[in-house]
Design an enzyme around this catalytic site. Structure first.
Site, PDB file in Angstrom:
ATOM      1  N   LYS A   1       4.078   5.259   5.131  1.00 51.87           N
ATOM      2  CA  LYS A   1       3.788   4.380   5.047  1.00 51.87           C
ATOM      3  C   LYS A   1       3.149   3.505   6.612  1.00 51.87           C
ATOM      4  O   LYS A   1       3.172   2.559   6.435  1.00 51.87           O
ATOM      5  CB  LYS A   1       4.717   3.379   4.187  1.00 51.87           C
ATOM      6  CG  LYS A   1       4.500   3.402   2.598  1.00 51.87           C
ATOM      7  CD  LYS A   1       4.888   2.593   1.718  1.00 51.87           C
ATOM      8  CE  LYS A   1       5.465   2.903   0.098  1.00 51.87           C
ATOM      9  NZ  LYS A   1       5.819   1.933  -0.603  1.00 51.87           N
TER      10      LYS A   1
ATOM     11  N   ARG B   1      13.555   9.358  10.608  1.00 52.32           N
ATOM     12  CA  ARG B   1      14.142   8.908   9.475  1.00 52.32           C
ATOM     13  C   ARG B   1      13.845   9.218   8.318  1.00 52.32           C
ATOM     14  O   ARG B   1      13.960   8.498   7.038  1.00 52.32           O
ATOM     15  CB  ARG B   1      14.071   6.725  10.423  1.00 52.32           C
ATOM     16  CG  ARG B   1      15.198   6.869  11.197  1.00 52.32           C
ATOM     17  CD  ARG B   1      14.996   5.454  11.098  1.00 52.32           C
ATOM     18  NE  ARG B   1      14.100   4.851  11.343  1.00 52.32           N
ATOM     19  CZ  ARG B   1      13.818   4.619  12.748  1.00 52.32           C
ATOM     20  NH1 ARG B   1      14.346   4.443  13.809  1.00 52.32           N
ATOM     21  NH2 ARG B   1      12.326   2.964  12.416  1.00 52.32           N
TER      22      ARG B   1
ATOM     23  N   ASN C   1       6.210   2.050  -5.917  1.00 55.31           N
ATOM     24  CA  ASN C   1       6.163   2.514  -7.089  1.00 55.31           C
ATOM     25  C   ASN C   1       4.936   2.944  -8.531  1.00 55.31           C
ATOM     26  O   ASN C   1       5.331   3.256  -9.263  1.00 55.31           O
ATOM     27  CB  ASN C   1       5.725   0.277  -7.743  1.00 55.31           C
ATOM     28  CG  ASN C   1       6.969   1.002  -8.756  1.00 55.31           C
ATOM     29  OD1 ASN C   1       8.204   1.344  -9.123  1.00 55.31           O
ATOM     30  ND2 ASN C   1       7.227  -0.972  -9.080  1.00 55.31           N
TER      31      ASN C   1
ATOM     32  N   PRO D   1       0.922  -1.393  -0.109  1.00 50.00           N
ATOM     33  CA  PRO D   1       0.214   0.142  -0.031  1.00 50.00           C
ATOM     34  C   PRO D   1       0.937   1.079  -0.179  1.00 50.00           C
ATOM     35  O   PRO D   1       2.038   1.102   0.739  1.00 50.00           O
ATOM     36  CB  PRO D   1      -0.204  -0.028   1.639  1.00 50.00           C
ATOM     37  CG  PRO D   1      -0.582  -1.544   1.117  1.00 50.00           C
ATOM     38  CD  PRO D   1       0.188  -2.440   1.681  1.00 50.00           C
ATOM     39  N   GLU D   2       0.651   2.108  -0.644  1.00 47.87           N
ATOM     40  CA  GLU D   2       1.189   3.297  -0.640  1.00 47.87           C
ATOM     41  C   GLU D   2       0.614   4.340   0.119  1.00 47.87           C
ATOM     42  O   GLU D   2      -0.357   4.294   1.208  1.00 47.87           O
ATOM     43  CB  GLU D   2       0.878   4.307  -1.918  1.00 47.87           C
ATOM     44  CG  GLU D   2       1.935   3.296  -3.303  1.00 47.87           C
ATOM     45  CD  GLU D   2       2.394   4.022  -4.169  1.00 47.87           C
ATOM     46  OE1 GLU D   2       2.004   4.924  -4.622  1.00 47.87           O
ATOM     47  OE2 GLU D   2       1.945   2.922  -5.603  1.00 47.87           O
TER      48      GLU D   2
ATOM     49  N   ARG E   1      13.073  -3.757  -8.052  1.00 44.90           N
ATOM     50  CA  ARG E   1      11.364  -3.207  -7.641  1.00 44.90           C
ATOM     51  C   ARG E   1      11.308  -2.419  -9.259  1.00 44.90           C
ATOM     52  O   ARG E   1      12.351  -2.104 -10.239  1.00 44.90           O
ATOM     53  CB  ARG E   1      11.611  -1.529  -7.130  1.00 44.90           C
ATOM     54  CG  ARG E   1      11.913  -1.590  -5.847  1.00 44.90           C
ATOM     55  CD  ARG E   1      10.703  -2.863  -4.882  1.00 44.90           C
ATOM     56  NE  ARG E   1       9.074  -1.957  -5.095  1.00 44.90           N
ATOM     57  CZ  ARG E   1       8.773  -1.386  -4.581  1.00 44.90           C
ATOM     58  NH1 ARG E   1       9.062  -1.366  -3.127  1.00 44.90           N
ATOM     59  NH2 ARG E   1       7.272  -1.614  -4.923  1.00 44.90           N
TER      60      ARG E   1
END
Length: 266
Positions: A52, A122, A163, A2-3, A255
Site C-alpha cells: 500500500k 518491514r 479487507n 485503497p488496496e 476491522r
C-alpha cells in the site's frame, strides 16, 4: 483504504506521465514544503508500489514515500493546473502535459536509500511484485496462532491485502477466518497465493476488485453502486451465493470481518 492494486495502478500512471524528465514539486498546504524543496526540479527516474506504499524515486537517490491511508487521494489534471483547492499536500507537474494533486495522505515524506530499504524489510511479499516469495509469508503465518483472517491484514505478512481481498480470498478457498495461522496447510497457502496474484492482477488491469467467478455472478446486487459483486464482503445477513447460509459479520482486531459459516466452517 485503497488496496494494493490501486497503488500499482497509480505507480504505472505516474511512470507513464512523469518518469524520465524533471518534475516540479511543491506543497500548497505547506506541510510538505521542506520535502518538496529537496526534490523539486529533479528527474523522476521511476515510480513503483510496494503493498500500500507508493514510491517516487528521483535522480539524487531521494524517494518520496506516500501512504494514502483512509483519506488520501491523487487528482490527475492536465496542464496548466489551476489554483489549488482544498488541502493539497503535494503538487507535481511534469513535462508531458500532466499534473497531480495529493490530498489527505497518512504519509508524504522524503526517504533516503537506507530508509527505503528499511521500509521494504518491514513488509511481507507483495503479490503484484515480480519475484515475490510466498514462502516468506507462509513462514510468518506458521509461526503464529493468530487467526488467518488477522494475519492476512498484517502488512508484515503480506503487503497489499485489504479487507475485501482478505474476506473474498478466504471464502474462495473455504478457509475459516478464525483458523490459527499455524494450522494452515502449505498446499492451501500455495493455492491461495496463486489465486491472490491472479485476482490482484485483474484489479490492476480493470481498476476494480473482481473476485466472483463468472458462474456465480448473478442474483443479489453488489454492495454499492458501480461495484462488482462479492461473495461475502459487506453482505452480512444476506444468503450465501453458494449455500444460502446467512453471511456472518464480526469485528476482528478492530476491522470488520465477513464470512460464510456454511462454506467456511471452523
Amino acid at each position: 483504504m485503497p488496496e494494493g492494486h490501486t497503488l500499482h495502478r497509480l505507480a504505472k500512471l505516474h511512470r507513464t506521465r512523469y518518469a524520465g524528465a524533471p518534475v516540479r514539486v511543491r506543497s500548497p498546504q505547506g506541510r510538505f514544503a521542506a520535502g518538496a524543496a529537496l526534490v523539486d526540479g529533479q528527474v523522476l527516474t521511476r515510480a513503483e508500489a510496494y503493498g500500500k506504499h507508493l514510491l517516487h524515486h528521483y535522480e539524487s537517490g531521494l524517494t518520496v514515500h506516500v501512504h494514502l491511508g483512509l483519506y488520501g487521494v491523487f487528482t490527475e489534471v492536465p496542464l496548466p493546473m489551476g489554483e489549488p483547492t482544498g488541502q493539497v499536500r503535494m503538487r507535481m507537474a511534469g513535462a508531458a502535459g500532466f499534473g497531480t494533486d495529493l490530498r489527505g495522505p497518512t504519509a508524504c515524506e522524503v526517504l533516503d536509500r537506507a530508509e527505503v530499504a528499511a521500509l521494504a524489510d518491514r513488509l511481507g511479499p507483495d503479490p503484484l511484485r515480480r519475484g515475490a516469495d510466498p514462502a516468506r509469508a507462509l513462514e510468518r503465518i506458521h509461526r503464529s496462532r493468530r487467526p488467518i483472517g488477522a494475519l492476512l491484514m498484517d502488512q508484515r505478512v503480506v503487503a497489499g491485502i485489504g479487507n475485501i481481498y482478505r474476506a473474498e480470498l478466504l471464502f474462495r478457498h473455504g478457509v475459516s477466518p478464525f483458523r490459527p495461522g499455524a494450522e494452515l496447510g502449505a498446499e492451501e497457502w500455495a493455492a491461495m497465493w496463486a489465486d491472490l496474484v491472479a485476482l490482484m492482477r485483474v484489479g490492476v488491469r480493470v481498476g476494480k476488485i473482481v473476485v466472483i467467478r463468472p458462474d456465480d455472478d448473478h442474483g443479489a446486487p453488489a454492495y454499492g453502486p458501480n461495484r462488482p459483486r462479492t461473495y461475502v464482503y459487506r453482505r452480512q445477513g444476506e444468503p450465501c451465493r453458494i449455500c444460502a447460509t446467512p453471511i456472518a459479520h464480526a469485528v476482528l482486531e478492530a476491522r470488520n470481518l465477513f464470512w460464510c459459516p456454511g462454506c467456511q466452517p471452523g
